[in-house]
Design an enzyme around this catalytic site. Structure first.
Site, PDB file in Angstrom:
ATOM      1  N   CYS A  67       4.209 -58.541  28.017  1.00 18.18           N
ATOM      2  CA  CYS A  67       5.496 -59.226  28.129  1.00 18.18           C
ATOM      3  C   CYS A  67       5.794 -59.823  26.758  1.00 18.18           C
ATOM      4  CB  CYS A  67       5.497 -60.262  29.259  1.00 18.18           C
ATOM      5  SG  CYS A  67       4.427 -61.693  29.035  1.00 18.18           S
ATOM      6  N   HIS A 100     -17.951 -61.372  27.418  1.00 15.42           N
ATOM      7  CA  HIS A 100     -18.279 -62.591  28.168  1.00 15.42           C
ATOM      8  C   HIS A 100     -17.581 -62.676  29.524  1.00 15.42           C
ATOM      9  CE1 HIS A 100     -19.671 -65.194  24.496  1.00 15.42           C
ATOM     10  NE2 HIS A 100     -20.205 -63.980  24.509  1.00 15.42           N
TER      11      HIS A 100
HETATM   12  C1  RB5 Z   1      11.107 -62.786  28.817  1.00 14.91           C
HETATM   13  O1  RB5 Z   1      12.175 -63.207  28.056  1.00 14.91           O
HETATM   14  C2  RB5 Z   1       9.873 -63.616  28.533  1.00 14.91           C
HETATM   15  O2  RB5 Z   1      10.005 -64.896  29.065  1.00 14.91           O
HETATM   16  C3  RB5 Z   1       8.647 -62.944  29.080  1.00 14.91           C
HETATM   17  O3  RB5 Z   1       8.526 -61.677  28.503  1.00 14.91           O
HETATM   18  C4  RB5 Z   1       7.303 -63.601  28.821  1.00 14.91           C
HETATM   19  O4  RB5 Z   1       7.174 -63.977  27.497  1.00 14.91           O
HETATM   20  C5  RB5 Z   1       6.913 -64.655  29.764  1.00 14.91           C
HETATM   21  O5  RB5 Z   1       5.789 -65.160  29.738  1.00 14.91           O
END
Ligand code: RB5
Length: 147
Positions: A67, A100
């Protein structure tokens, strides 16, 4: 050796997912891609949960999540007792997560890590064995929190 691996991301991780998926495919892995596949804004838990489901159902035993920061999607996946998802920022955290913590999922923040470093971290994650020993009891406790 793991030959089957799951990968998923939110809209922040599309490009890096493509790069890592190509590396995994080239290396001979059967890659289960759980999306997302467009730049449309989505909710990272939905994709963390899809990947974690594949671990829970033993479709795969390793996973890659991406993400923007690597934080939210790792939080989502770690809600599954069978998942040990490690947010990784460098090759040392990739190595220690395996040695670990017996991490079975590696998480990247595509807005924080460079593509080349992420590729190297994934390689280290896949190549490093769990040390066992004193770490076994600790890792087992992760799957059995007190109720
Ligand atoms: C998306 O904008 C962002 O919030 C997501 O990809 C992530 O970083 C959340 O933890």
């Amino acid at each position: 050796m793991t030959r089957s691996i799951a990968i998923a991301c939110d809209h922040g991780g599309i490009d890096l997912k493509g790069i890592l998926k190509a590396d995994l495919t080239t290396a001979g892995f059967e890659v289960h891609d759980f999306g997302t596949d467009s730049n449309d804004s989505v909710d990272y838990p939905d994709f963390g949960y899809k990947m974690a489901d594949a671990i829970r159902n033993k479709v795969v035993d390793r996973g890659v999540l991406i993400c923007g920061s690597g934080i939210g999607i790792s939080m989502a996946a770690n809600r599954y007792p069978d998942v040990r998802a490690a947010p990784v920022h460098d090759v040392t955290s990739a190595r220690l997560g395996r040695e670990h913590n017996d991490a079975n999922v590696v998480c990247f923040g595509a807005r924080l890590i460079g593509n080349e470093l992420a590729r190297e971290c994934l390689q280290v994650f896949l190549d490093t064995r769990f040390e066992g020993g004193r770490h076994i009891q600790r890792v087992e406790k992760l799957s059995n929190p007190p109720v």
